[in-house]
Enzyme design. Structure first.
Site, mmCIF file in Angstrom:
data_model
loop_
_atom_site.group_PDB
_atom_site.id
_atom_site.type_symbol
_atom_site.label_atom_id
_atom_site.label_comp_id
_atom_site.label_asym_id
_atom_site.label_seq_id
_atom_site.Cartn_x
_atom_site.Cartn_y
_atom_site.Cartn_z
ATOM 1 N N ARG A 41 0.743 -1.312 -0.024
ATOM 2 C CA ARG A 41 0.059 -0.153 -0.075
ATOM 3 C C ARG A 41 0.712 1.312 -0.069
ATOM 4 O O ARG A 41 1.857 1.269 0.802
ATOM 5 C CB ARG A 41 -1.138 -0.088 1.175
ATOM 6 C CG ARG A 41 -1.869 -1.189 1.077
ATOM 7 C CD ARG A 41 -2.920 -1.210 2.449
ATOM 8 N NE ARG A 41 -3.921 -2.262 2.285
ATOM 9 C CZ ARG A 41 -3.581 -3.613 2.272
ATOM 10 N NH1 ARG A 41 -2.359 -4.005 2.506
ATOM 11 N NH2 ARG A 41 -4.564 -4.440 2.138
ATOM 12 N N HIS A 73 -0.625 -2.584 -4.579
ATOM 13 C CA HIS A 73 -0.064 -3.404 -5.526
ATOM 14 C C HIS A 73 0.109 -2.866 -6.996
ATOM 15 O O HIS A 73 -0.327 -3.351 -7.958
ATOM 16 C CB HIS A 73 -0.747 -4.888 -5.657
ATOM 17 C CG HIS A 73 -0.504 -5.900 -4.332
ATOM 18 N ND1 HIS A 73 0.624 -5.486 -3.406
ATOM 19 C CD2 HIS A 73 -1.240 -6.633 -4.029
ATOM 20 C CE1 HIS A 73 0.881 -6.460 -2.584
ATOM 21 N NE2 HIS A 73 -0.570 -7.323 -2.577
ATOM 22 N N HIS A 116 3.742 -12.850 -5.704
ATOM 23 C CA HIS A 116 2.712 -12.975 -4.817
ATOM 24 C C HIS A 116 2.078 -14.381 -4.851
ATOM 25 O O HIS A 116 1.082 -14.530 -4.751
ATOM 26 C CB HIS A 116 1.755 -12.120 -5.166
ATOM 27 C CG HIS A 116 0.555 -11.491 -4.130
ATOM 28 N ND1 HIS A 116 -0.005 -12.344 -3.414
ATOM 29 C CD2 HIS A 116 0.711 -10.217 -3.503
ATOM 30 C CE1 HIS A 116 -0.786 -11.704 -2.470
ATOM 31 N NE2 HIS A 116 -0.193 -10.391 -2.347
ATOM 32 N N ASP A 120 -0.258 -10.133 8.409
ATOM 33 C CA ASP A 120 -0.440 -9.328 6.975
ATOM 34 C C ASP A 120 0.415 -8.126 7.415
ATOM 35 O O ASP A 120 0.217 -7.063 7.306
ATOM 36 C CB ASP A 120 -1.840 -8.882 6.708
ATOM 37 C CG ASP A 120 -1.965 -8.341 5.254
ATOM 38 O OD1 ASP A 120 -0.744 -8.175 4.683
ATOM 39 O OD2 ASP A 120 -3.035 -8.085 4.737
ATOM 40 N N GLU A 141 6.322 -12.153 0.743
ATOM 41 C CA GLU A 141 6.465 -11.273 -0.365
ATOM 42 C C GLU A 141 7.741 -10.381 -0.208
ATOM 43 O O GLU A 141 7.732 -9.394 0.763
ATOM 44 C CB GLU A 141 5.259 -10.220 -0.693
ATOM 45 C CG GLU A 141 4.067 -11.070 -1.158
ATOM 46 C CD GLU A 141 2.826 -10.193 -0.338
ATOM 47 O OE1 GLU A 141 2.586 -9.221 -0.992
ATOM 48 O OE2 GLU A 141 2.063 -10.632 0.343
HETATM 49 C C1 GLA Z 1 -1.026 -8.289 0.337
HETATM 50 C C2 GLA Z 1 -1.480 -7.370 1.270
HETATM 51 C C3 GLA Z 1 -2.847 -7.839 1.787
HETATM 52 C C4 GLA Z 1 -3.660 -8.148 0.521
HETATM 53 C C5 GLA Z 1 -3.093 -9.356 -0.272
HETATM 54 C C6 GLA Z 1 -3.995 -9.447 -1.560
HETATM 55 O O1 GLA Z 1 -0.239 -9.344 0.692
HETATM 56 O O2 GLA Z 1 -0.530 -7.192 2.279
HETATM 57 O O3 GLA Z 1 -3.370 -7.098 2.673
HETATM 58 O O4 GLA Z 1 -4.200 -7.066 0.055
HETATM 59 O O5 GLA Z 1 -1.974 -8.689 -0.860
HETATM 60 O O6 GLA Z 1 -5.194 -9.909 -1.231
#
Ligand code: GLA
Length: 394
Positions: A122, A147, A222, A294, A359
């Site tokens: 983000r 993304h 990803h 996350d 990632e």
């Molecule tokens: C990343 C983000 C998550 C989500 C995924 C896609 O990993 O950190 O919050 O947006 O991608 O669903």
């Protein structure tokens, strides 16, 4: 007498025939052995995968090494659609989440297997300031850019630069030219991504890019892994290790607060191998904000460059994966947004936590965070970064 003559000559004929077959068999076997010795360490097979809704042809490349690891990559989003590795019994199964066809990849977007760009994760409020100019980005995650925006690198058809095979590996090189101001990002960005499958059961992802105007860049891969190879199973029974003393704290929008918090005595401490299930449901503000894991881990020893940063292990199958990278961060995402609505190829659906992502990247929102390692790319520089996923079973 004449019939016995026929019989003996027929017999003779058959004996000759059998001897012949026998010889042929031997010769063929020899050939097979000979061929095997001369076989390439990696085979690469190209096929047509489909046509996008707007008429672009999509190719698939399947790379397989002699050990039996097989990875399929499509030019739509440079996505890994399948990755087959052996379990401890030597049974090969696909361990990455994917869809059955191109239509489904175009329709739904959990970024399955995708190359993510121009900026992974983000960017707050979809804007940033670079050398006194404010750039306004496409917003595709509430008020934020996620993304790369509405049409990120995961949704474009990459050009095939070529395939190469050497003594120890086989590679597929893809490229994409992201035009100046695409999704709001400055500069014509020429991007190359090379996937290399090696003899030693590792898959390298090499990213290279140059720009004609100063810009920001954060490319990543990803893929969602489920080392059990059974996508109806949750990944919380996997053990994970992440070499990181700190992680990037987020707010309710999953945007970094700017604080790099210590993992000590938190569910974020993966410095020693632990089960995902140990901490994923902990009463912890950050876990609650993420709906699980996350977050971006601040990987130790960035000064070493390319190094081993993380491991995942599934005891049921014995499958083991190691991640190496030169990047400072790694988003560990436990598939918290998967909600049982997307179809899995075996007829089931992808439930919450049926896959996890590692990632490797710069930290999220770096263009707005002066204290984070810089994701700025200048025209005189080349962005080069490598991540490796290495597989084994024990
Ligand atoms: C990343 C983000 C998550 C989500 C995924 C896609 O990993 O950190 O919050 O947006 O991608 O669903």
């Amino acid at each position: 007498m004449s019939s016995s003559k026929i019989n003996s000559s027929t017999m003779f004929f058959f004996i000759i025939l059998m001897l012949n077959f026998g010889c042929k068999e031997v010769v063929e076997n020899d050939k097979k052995t000979e061929n095997k010795e001369m076989e390439d360490p990696v085979s690469i097979v190209e096929s047509n995968y489909g046509t996008t809704a707007n008429g672009e042809k999509v190719k698939q490349f399947t790379l397989q090494n002699q050990g039996g690891i097989q990875v399929s990559i499509i030019t739509y989003g440079g996505r890994i659609t399948s990755l087959k590795t052996a379990d401890k019994e030597g049974t090969y199964k696909n361990i990455v989440l994917g869809f059955e066809n191109l239509e489904q990849y175009e329709k739904s977007n959990p970024y399955f297997g995708a190359l993510v760009g121009r900026y992974g994760n983000r960017i707050s409020k979809g804007k940033f300031n670079l050398n006194g100019t404010e750039y306004i980005l496409a917003k595709n995650n509430g008020e934020n850019n996620l993304h790369g925006g509405i049409k990120g690198f995961d949704k474009v058809v990459w050009k095939v630069e070529g395939t190469t095979i050497s003594d120890s590996e086989g590679s597929l090189k893809l490229s994409y030219l992201s035009k100046d101001m695409e999704e709001g990002f400055p500069g014509n960005l020429t991007t190359f991504v090379t996937y290399t499958l090696k003899k030693d059961n590792s898959l390298d992802v090499l990213y290279e890019a140059t720009t004609d105007k100063t810009t920001v860049i954060n490319l990543t891969q990803h893929s969602y892994f489920n080392l059990s190879g059974d996508f109806s199973q949750s990944i919380v029974d996997h053990k994970v290790e992440i070499n990181a003393d700190a992680f990037v704290k987020v707010d309710s929008r999953l945007i970094p607060t700017g604080e790099l918090a210590s993992v000590e005595s938190t569910p974020f401490d993966f410095r020693k191998t632990r089960l995902i299930s140990d901490g994923i449901n902990a009463e912890n503000e950050q876990i609650e904000l993420g709906g699980g894991y996350d977050h971006c881990w601040v990987l130790n020893h960035p000064e070493k460059g390319y190094r081993s940063v993380a491991k995942a292990y599934h005891s049921g199958s014995g499958r083991y994966m190691e991640v190496l990278t030169d990047k400072p961060g790694m988003q560990f995402y436990t598939g918290n947004f998967l909600n049982g609505t997307l179809p899995a190829p075996n007829g089931g659906v992808y439930s919450k936590r049926s896959g996890f992502c590692f990632e490797t990247q710069f930290f999220p929102d770096s263009p707005n965070q002066p204290n984070f390692p810089s994701a700025t790319l200048k025209p005189e520089d080349t962005y080069t970064t490598k991540t490796t996923f290495k597989f084994s079973a024990e």
